[in-house]
Design a protein around this motif. Structure first.
Motif, short mmCIF file in Angstrom:
data_model
loop_
_atom_site.label_atom_id
_atom_site.label_comp_id
_atom_site.label_asym_id
_atom_site.label_seq_id
_atom_site.Cartn_x
_atom_site.Cartn_y
_atom_site.Cartn_z
N PRO A 1 0.79 -1.23 0.00
CA PRO A 1 0.00 0.00 0.00
C PRO A 1 0.82 1.29 0.00
O PRO A 1 0.50 2.23 -0.72
CB PRO A 1 -0.84 -0.13 1.27
CG PRO A 1 -1.03 -1.61 1.43
CD PRO A 1 0.28 -2.21 0.98
N SER B 1 0.85 4.01 -3.01
CA SER B 1 0.51 5.41 -2.75
C SER B 1 1.58 6.35 -3.29
O SER B 1 1.26 7.39 -3.88
CB SER B 1 0.32 5.63 -1.25
OG SER B 1 0.05 6.99 -0.96
N LYS C 1 -8.02 -0.61 -4.29
CA LYS C 1 -8.99 -0.07 -3.34
C LYS C 1 -8.63 -0.48 -1.91
O LYS C 1 -8.79 0.31 -0.97
CB LYS C 1 -10.40 -0.54 -3.70
CG LYS C 1 -10.91 0.11 -4.98
CD LYS C 1 -12.22 -0.51 -5.45
CE LYS C 1 -12.65 0.10 -6.78
NZ LYS C 1 -13.86 -0.54 -7.34
N ALA C 2 -8.11 -1.69 -1.74
CA ALA C 2 -7.67 -2.12 -0.41
C ALA C 2 -6.46 -1.31 0.05
O ALA C 2 -6.37 -0.92 1.23
CB ALA C 2 -7.33 -3.61 -0.44
N ASN D 1 -5.82 1.70 -0.81
CA ASN D 1 -6.31 3.05 -0.53
C ASN D 1 -6.87 3.17 0.89
O ASN D 1 -6.93 4.26 1.45
CB ASN D 1 -7.40 3.41 -1.55
CG ASN D 1 -7.82 4.86 -1.46
OD1 ASN D 1 -7.01 5.76 -1.51
ND2 ASN D 1 -9.12 5.08 -1.31
N ALA D 2 -7.28 2.04 1.48
CA ALA D 2 -7.78 2.06 2.86
C ALA D 2 -6.65 2.29 3.85
O ALA D 2 -6.89 2.70 5.00
CB ALA D 2 -8.49 0.74 3.17
N HIS D 3 -5.40 2.04 3.42
CA HIS D 3 -4.24 2.22 4.30
C HIS D 3 -3.52 3.54 4.01
O HIS D 3 -3.18 4.30 4.92
CB HIS D 3 -3.27 1.06 4.13
CG HIS D 3 -3.83 -0.26 4.53
ND1 HIS D 3 -3.86 -0.70 5.84
CD2 HIS D 3 -4.40 -1.26 3.79
CE1 HIS D 3 -4.42 -1.90 5.90
NE2 HIS D 3 -4.75 -2.26 4.67
#
Length: 371
Positions: free
Chosen positions: A153, A157, A234-235, A237-239
């Motif tokens: 992640p 990012s 998307k997972a 992006n949660a972090h």
């Protein structure tokens, strides 16, 4: 004032071949779009593009002068800066670059309108071909090969952040070549290649080989083959924020609503992110070895990011690299002709901080503090 008008005419004359070709291309685009019922002359997009280029120019000038002032600490900063502009010829240099800046201002909005209108000229039928070719070349989807190295992640990012920084090539980079590159032949080669890449690749090939790319095949074409990749993004992006996801959703919304304009078109083949990043690498390595290394590294990041972030198939980037290199070579031949026609005169580049300081000191006799 008369001297500045003379410099303006001089700049227009030096770039006349490029400006003429661009004006003809722009007029052709406007006519093509009008034939499809699209008004490519709406002033708001041109105004936005002008403001972005103007902001990039002002920031460049402010940073340059701030660097000079920080190093030389004059007793009278305003007088020092004013004298630097006059004695170093920066004002004349800026005026000479105005015609090319205006060319940049009018070109990108009509390019954006053409890209948004791809469905009016062609159908998105090539995705199956590029997916199959990617798998034939790599044995699987290329994003899966990248996943063990970049599938974290935080890394995702960071790649998304760099992917957004690409916009600086358009505005800060465009301003740099407009006003601050003194090698006449290199400057001409860059702009011939720059406009050709947008027109031939970003419009011509994009319409001929129309495809949407991995992140859009699901919502636009009902193809689930990249659902797993999108689920990972998307997972992640949660972090940590994956900025490209919001942009991708906005592009889908614009496409669904039929809203066109600057930066609103969807097209995978070829990748203009990769093309323009590679073009800047080719040009900047001619300026200095360090610049070449930095822009080369940025190009590699963009190439990787284009696949990892689900914007592009790997073959989109490969085609962009090969086509941009061929355009660069052809632009070099055109630039040599332009330079010969203009007597191979080099436009003066913005002086270094030391040069500005010496010019100002000579003309103002402003006392300097010890550094």
């Amino acid at each position: 004032m008369r001297e500045l008008l003379r410099e303006l005419r001089r700049g227009a004359a030096a770039d006349r071949a490029i400006l003429l070709a661009l004006c003809l291309t722009w007029a052709g685009y406007v006519a093509l779009l009008a034939g499809k019922g699209i008004n490519a002359l709406a002033p708001q997009t041109y105004r936005l593009n002008f403001n972005l280029y103007l902001a990039a120019l002002l920031v460049s000038l402010v940073l340059g002068m701030a660097s000079v002032l920080a190093r030389h600490r004059p007793a009278s900063p305003i007088r020092f800066v004013a004298a630097s502009f006059v004695s170093s010829g920066v004002s004349s240099q800026l005026v000479r670059g105005i015609p090319m800046l205006l060319a940049l201002v009018i070109f990108l909005p009509v390019f954006g309108s053409m890209k948004s209108a791809i469905p009016l000229f062609s159908s998105y039928t090539w995705d199956d071909t590029w997916i199959a070719l990617d798998r034939a070349l790599h044995g699987t989807d290329p994003w899966r090969i990248l996943q063990p190295v970049f599938g974290y992640p935080l890394v995702t990012s960071i790649l998304a952040g760099f992917y957004h920084l690409w916009i600086l090539l358009i505005y800060a980079g465009g301003v740099g070549f407009c006003f601050f590159v003194g090698d006449r032949q290199l400057r001409a080669q860059f702009f011939v290649a720059y406009f050709a890449c947008w027109a031939l690749l970003g419009n011509g090939l994009a319409i001929t080989l129309a495809s949407v790319g991995p992140c859009f095949v699901g919502p636009m074409l009902g193809d689930p083959r990249f659902d797993e990749q999108m689920a990972y993004l998307k997972a992640a992006n949660a972090h940590y924020p994956v900025m490209t996801l919001a942009v991708q959703q906005q592009l889908i919304d614009w496409y669904t609503s039929g809203s066109g304009g600057l930066g609103r078109g969807i097209s995978a083949m070829p990748s203009m992110h990769v093309s323009i990043a590679f073009l800047f690498f080719l040009a900047m390595r001619r300026i200095s070895r360090i610049a070449g290394l930095l822009f080369g590294a940025f190009f590699v990041i963009i190439m990787i990011g284009s696949v990892h972030l689900a914007y592009h198939y790997a073959v989109d980037g490969y085609v962009s690299i090969a086509a941009t290199w061929l355009i660069w070579l052809a632009a070099g031949a055109a630039a040599r002709r332009i330079a010969r026609a203009d007597g191979a005169v080099e436009l003066p580049v913005a002086p270094s901080g030391a040069g500005l300081a010496r010019s100002a000191e000579a003309s103002t006799a402003v006392p300097q503090r010890d550094s």
